[in-house]
Design an enzyme around this catalytic site. Structure first.
Site, short mmCIF file in Angstrom:
data_model
loop_
_atom_site.label_atom_id
_atom_site.label_comp_id
_atom_site.label_asym_id
_atom_site.label_seq_id
_atom_site.Cartn_x
_atom_site.Cartn_y
_atom_site.Cartn_z
N LYS A 124 40.38 24.42 49.50
CA LYS A 124 41.31 25.43 49.02
C LYS A 124 42.17 25.96 50.17
O LYS A 124 43.36 26.21 50.01
CB LYS A 124 40.56 26.57 48.30
CG LYS A 124 40.04 26.16 46.91
CD LYS A 124 39.45 27.32 46.11
CE LYS A 124 39.02 26.85 44.71
NZ LYS A 124 38.33 27.84 43.89
N ARG B 180 30.47 30.44 39.02
CA ARG B 180 29.41 29.70 38.31
C ARG B 180 28.23 30.56 37.93
O ARG B 180 27.48 30.22 37.02
CB ARG B 180 28.95 28.50 39.14
CG ARG B 180 28.37 28.84 40.49
CD ARG B 180 28.15 27.59 41.30
NE ARG B 180 27.56 27.85 42.61
CZ ARG B 180 28.21 28.32 43.67
NH1 ARG B 180 29.50 28.61 43.57
NH2 ARG B 180 27.60 28.52 44.81
N GLU C 138 26.95 22.19 43.26
CA GLU C 138 27.40 23.39 43.97
C GLU C 138 26.26 24.23 44.52
O GLU C 138 26.35 24.76 45.62
CB GLU C 138 28.29 24.26 43.07
CG GLU C 138 29.66 23.65 42.80
CD GLU C 138 30.57 24.60 42.03
OE1 GLU C 138 31.01 25.61 42.58
OE2 GLU C 138 30.82 24.32 40.84
N THR D 117 43.18 30.48 40.27
CA THR D 117 43.05 29.02 40.40
C THR D 117 44.36 28.33 40.03
O THR D 117 44.90 28.54 38.93
CB THR D 117 41.88 28.55 39.52
OG1 THR D 117 40.69 29.15 40.04
CG2 THR D 117 41.73 27.04 39.51
N GLY E 240 33.32 26.27 37.17
CA GLY E 240 32.48 27.20 36.43
C GLY E 240 33.21 27.86 35.27
O GLY E 240 32.61 28.17 34.23
N HIS F 225 27.22 1.73 26.81
CA HIS F 225 28.26 0.70 26.82
C HIS F 225 28.77 0.39 28.22
O HIS F 225 29.71 -0.39 28.36
CB HIS F 225 29.41 1.14 25.89
CG HIS F 225 28.93 1.37 24.48
ND1 HIS F 225 28.88 0.37 23.54
CD2 HIS F 225 28.42 2.46 23.89
CE1 HIS F 225 28.37 0.85 22.41
NE2 HIS F 225 28.09 2.13 22.60
N SER G 79 38.32 33.98 39.01
CA SER G 79 39.07 34.69 40.05
C SER G 79 40.45 35.10 39.55
O SER G 79 41.03 36.08 40.02
CB SER G 79 39.26 33.78 41.27
OG SER G 79 40.00 32.63 40.89
N SER H 185 39.79 31.73 34.04
CA SER H 185 39.64 31.62 35.49
C SER H 185 38.94 32.87 35.99
O SER H 185 39.49 33.98 35.87
CB SER H 185 40.99 31.48 36.19
OG SER H 185 40.82 31.61 37.59
C1 F6R Z 1 32.48 28.54 42.28
C2 F6R Z 1 32.69 27.71 41.08
C3 F6R Z 1 33.93 26.87 41.02
C4 F6R Z 1 35.08 27.67 40.38
C5 F6R Z 1 36.38 26.85 40.37
C6 F6R Z 1 37.52 27.57 39.66
O1 F6R Z 1 31.39 29.41 42.05
O2 F6R Z 1 31.90 27.70 40.19
O3 F6R Z 1 33.64 25.71 40.26
O4 F6R Z 1 34.74 28.05 39.09
O5 F6R Z 1 36.76 26.55 41.69
O6 F6R Z 1 37.68 28.87 40.13
P1 F6R Z 1 37.81 30.06 39.07
O7 F6R Z 1 36.57 30.02 38.24
O8 F6R Z 1 37.93 31.29 39.88
O9 F6R Z 1 39.04 29.76 38.27
#
Ligand code: F6R
Length: 322
Positions: free
Chosen positions: A317, A127, A207, A80, A37, A223, A77, A75
């Site tokens: 994770k 997301r 998701e 990541t 996201g 292609h 959070s 990111s």
């Molecule tokens: C969960 C989502 C995931 C996160 C991804 C990266 O809602 O959309 O695709 O975006 O795991 O995490 P962040 O965005 O926290 O870096």
């Protein structure tokens, strides 16, 4: 989740809190790193601005990155690992960095080095905070002097304008619900000239609706992908094509889409197209993204799944921590 999806135009209007020290960026090349996201921000900025932007969805900066390049880390959070690893690469190389996040390690590490941090609100799933992340990205580019006021204003106008589609896009009598019903228990195959739009549709269907989806970009689809409809035999009964069209598609892409619809019509269970609304390219991109977010939500409801359930991502994770 529906409230958060419907608040997309509102999210796009917010102003991020900016921490750390601002600077101006006079160069042209930017690496934008992020996953899922958050990674969708880089895709969008590249599709829209068509400038020297390199989207990084992995652990490392490409070997051609130089110390004079700018690196933007996105990111939600802030934790990541792939994005933090790109940050480390950027620090080793001596690049200047900008972060877009709600907090986490990314905020702390950035502020320790006095890099600017554009903060988005906490408490969302990444997301569903896409409007915040995207606006923070566009706003950051303006603050850095990478885009001019006129370009920024085109985005602001588009963000305001899309609100007028809210009534027509929401609800169980809307075209978003109808597309969701068409792809229910089927394999949605998404075609678009815009990677940011097509990947967002695919990822949101994956998701939110826990549903398989495939995306292929035009004209590359012509292609290779076009030949993949003979096997397995169930494709004929399950594949449902969705063409996402804008007024800004290349004239030959428009033509190619029409021909492909005709060639594949007997090889799939059905075909729909979504024609973007809007007075600018960016507005049409935002319209299609919002449309797809709603489709993914309705499909989740029809699939009787919880749109927040991402068990496999969580398990993965967790296992990676061991
Ligand atoms: C969960 C989502 C995931 C996160 C991804 C990266 O809602 O959309 O695709 O975006 O795991 O995490 P962040 O965005 O926290 O870096």
């Amino acid at each position: 989740m529906i409230e958060n999806i419907l608040s997309f135009p509102k999210q796009l209007k917010f102003f991020p809190e900016v921490k750390g020290k601002f600077f101006e960026y006079k160069g042209d090349r930017i690496f934008i790193a992020g996953m899922g996201g958050s990674g969708a921000v880089g895709d969008f900025l590249l599709d829209w601005l068509k400038r020297d932007i390199v989207v990084v969805k992995g652990y490392n900066l490409p070997s051609f990155a130089r110390s004079e390049d700018l690196v933007i880390l996105v990111s939600y959070s802030g934790n990541t690992e792939e994005t933090l690893s790109v940050f480390e690469d950027a620090l080793k190389l001596g690049c200047r960095c900008v972060s877009i996040t709600s907090g986490g390690k990314l905020e702390t590490l950035s502020l320790n080095r006095d890099f600017p941090v554009f903060k988005v609100p906490t408490g969302y799933h990444p997301r569903e905070a896409y409007g915040y992340l995207l606006k923070a990205g566009v706003y950051a580019l303006k603050v850095l002097g990478y885009i001019d006021r006129d370009t920024y204003n085109v985005f602001v106008e588009a963000s305001e304008a899309i609100n007028r589609y809210k009534d027509s896009l929401q609800g169980e009598d809307s075209p978003t619900y109808e597309i969701a019903a068409k792809i229910y228990r089927r394999l949605p195959i998404i075609y678009s000239q815009y990677i940011s739009v097509g990947v967002r549709w695919k990822n949101q269907i994956n998701e939110n609706a826990n549903n398989f989806a495939h995306f292929s970009i035009f004209p590359e689809q012509n292609h290779n992908d076009i030949e993949g409809f003979d096997f397995p035999e169930f494709i004929k009964d399950k594949a449902y094509l969705i063409f996402l069209k804008t007024d800004y598609d290349h004239p030959r892409v428009k033509r190619r889409m029409e021909i492909v619809k005709d060639i594949l019509k007997d090889d799939v269970v059905g075909i729909s197209e979504v024609n973007a609304e809007g007075n600018s390219e960016v507005e049409q991109m935002l319209y299609l993204i919002w449309f797809g977010d709603l489709v993914s939500y309705w499909l989740a409801i029809q699939n009787s799944t919880d749109p927040y359930r991402i068990d496999r991502i969580r398990t993965l994770k967790r296992k990676l921590q061991l």
